[in-house]
Design an enzyme around this catalytic site. Structure first.
Site, mmCIF file in Angstrom:
data_model
loop_
_atom_site.group_PDB
_atom_site.id
_atom_site.type_symbol
_atom_site.label_atom_id
_atom_site.label_comp_id
_atom_site.label_asym_id
_atom_site.label_seq_id
_atom_site.Cartn_x
_atom_site.Cartn_y
_atom_site.Cartn_z
ATOM 1 N N LYS A 41 -7.802 -5.715 -13.591
ATOM 2 C CA LYS A 41 -7.587 -4.396 -12.969
ATOM 3 C C LYS A 41 -6.277 -4.368 -12.180
ATOM 4 O O LYS A 41 -5.706 -5.445 -11.901
ATOM 5 C CB LYS A 41 -8.771 -4.092 -12.038
ATOM 6 C CG LYS A 41 -8.951 -5.138 -10.962
ATOM 7 C CD LYS A 41 -10.354 -5.125 -10.375
ATOM 8 C CE LYS A 41 -10.434 -6.134 -9.248
ATOM 9 N NZ LYS A 41 -11.772 -6.239 -8.673
ATOM 10 N N TYR A 253 15.601 -1.463 12.312
ATOM 11 C CA TYR A 253 14.985 -0.267 12.885
ATOM 12 C C TYR A 253 14.185 -0.622 14.135
ATOM 13 O O TYR A 253 13.495 -1.645 14.182
ATOM 14 C CB TYR A 253 14.029 0.380 11.884
ATOM 15 C CG TYR A 253 14.709 1.172 10.804
ATOM 16 C CD1 TYR A 253 15.512 2.270 11.103
ATOM 17 C CD2 TYR A 253 14.516 0.837 9.466
ATOM 18 C CE1 TYR A 253 16.124 3.003 10.095
ATOM 19 C CE2 TYR A 253 15.115 1.566 8.453
ATOM 20 C CZ TYR A 253 15.928 2.652 8.776
ATOM 21 O OH TYR A 253 16.517 3.370 7.783
#
Ligand SMILES: *Cc1c(COP(=O)(O)O)cnc(C)c1O
Length: 359
Positions: A41, A253
């Protein structure tokens, strides 16, 4: 010759398909007499369903587990008609014709799904998911009436461990007992309980079919200990710039890192858009020439900074920093997440390179 050689400027994801095969073979040995399936998956845990599924099939895997119909259809198109492909989300209204046409097996979890497949499944096989304590998906073991499955062509009954990563957890035995009880009502139907971690608990959890996932992709199934697995995914990201930092200057940042001393740092082309989590900010690490290189400041979308002050030699733009590989679990825990999440978030932007004799 051109005066400036082109430098790599974007990160690559290198997938070792031989490592996938090696890990599958180990899971198959540890599964003893049970057959060994594979969870593929989420694009085979981020590493590439189309490339991984055929490798697993050649290694002897005949049963594949996908989350959704779309994944199962991708699996069918590369696996040919022999493989058995389960759809863990079951069947919803409108999906039955495609499931039938592609010979995909829904894993039924609700009375509505049973009803739907009875009417629209044309007698094709289905699996039954019993919830034995995780309270996530499947028929509640408590009060489950086997008569509900009448008229179905059942090819598998399955359940899933909540706490398999901790073999000493009391839930494991409780779930095993509940599953064994339900199973008595379906003596002729194949049964499956163990994921990668469950396989390591020993033979009584193996039943007829095991369902390893993370171990195939090099992630550690247990919280602590467990067998050595071959690393499957490695990121190679180029250094774009090398900077010197004076004591007291900030990085990135929000200026979340302040240099405690004069430093040399490298700005590397890897960011959260590639799947490096923000939570790796100021905690993660990579390697340059095998040496640990701490991630400093906040991870940005396309870039991250690494402290290269202590490396034996100062790297240059174009040099590569590597991430994951055998550090997958260490990077996951440093980033307060799991190898499962690191792998499945590997972004679509990578140039993916597949290596190994199976590639
Ligand atoms: C994902 C999944 C697996 C594989 O689990 P791992 O922990 O990755 O080995 C097995 N069974 C079910 C139902 C799953 O959802």
């Amino acid at each position: 010759m051109d005066s400036v050689a082109p430098l790599p400027s974007s990160p690559r994801l290198i997938i070792d398909l031989d490592a996938v095969r090696t890990n599958y073979q180990l899971m198959a040995i540890l599964s003893g007499t049970a057959k060994t399936g594979a969870a593929i998956k989420a694009n085979a845990y981020g590493v590439g369903l189309e490339r991984v599924a055929p490798v697993l099939a050649r290694a002897g895997c005949a049963s594949f587990f996908c989350a959704h119909l779309s994944e199962a259809m991708r699996a069918r198109s590369v696996l040919g008609h022999e493989a058995e492909i389960f759809v863990l989300s079951g069947v919803s209204y409108g999906e039955a014709p495609l499931l039938r046409q592609k010979f995909l097996t829904p894993v039924l979890s609700t009375p509505e799904q049973i009803q739907l497949w009875r009417e629209a499944g044309d007698g094709e096989p289905a699996a039954l998911h019993i919830d034995t304590g995780m309270n996530r998906l499947g028929f509640d073991w408590h009060g489950f009436d086997p008569a509900m499955a009448e008229g179905l062509n059942l090819s598998l009954i399955m359940s899933h461990f909540a706490c398999a990563a901790d073999p000493d957890h009391a839930m494991n035995k409780i779930q095993l007992n509940r599953f064994s009880l339900i199973r008595e009502a379906f003596p002729k139907v194949r049964a499956s309980l163990a994921n990668s971690a469950g396989i390591l608990h020993g033979p009584e959890t193996h039943f007829g079919l095991t369902r390893p996932g993370i171990a195939l992709y090099g992630g550690a199934p247990l919280d602590t200990g467990g067998p050595a697995l071959a690393p499957v995914a490695r990121i190679e990201a180029p250094i774009l710039q090398v900077r010197t930092l004076r004591k007291g200057e900030n990085v990135g940042y929000a200026a979340s890192f302040t240099a405690p001393r004069n430093m040399t740092i490298a700005t590397v082309a890897i960011g959260y858009a590639d799947g490096l989590p923000i939570s790796a900010s100021n905690h993660g690490f990579g390697r340059i020439d095998g040496h640990i290189t701490p991630l400093i400041g906040r991870v940005s979308m396309d870039l991250s900074a690494f402290d290269v002050s202590l490396l034996p030699s100062t790297p240059e733009p174009g040099d590569m920093l590597s991430l994951l590989g055998k550090d997958l679990e260490a990077l996951a825990s440093a980033s307060d997440t799991l190898s499962y999440e690191l792998l499945t978030r590997l972004g679509p932007r990578f140039v993916r390179q597949y290596k190994g004799s199976s590639a």
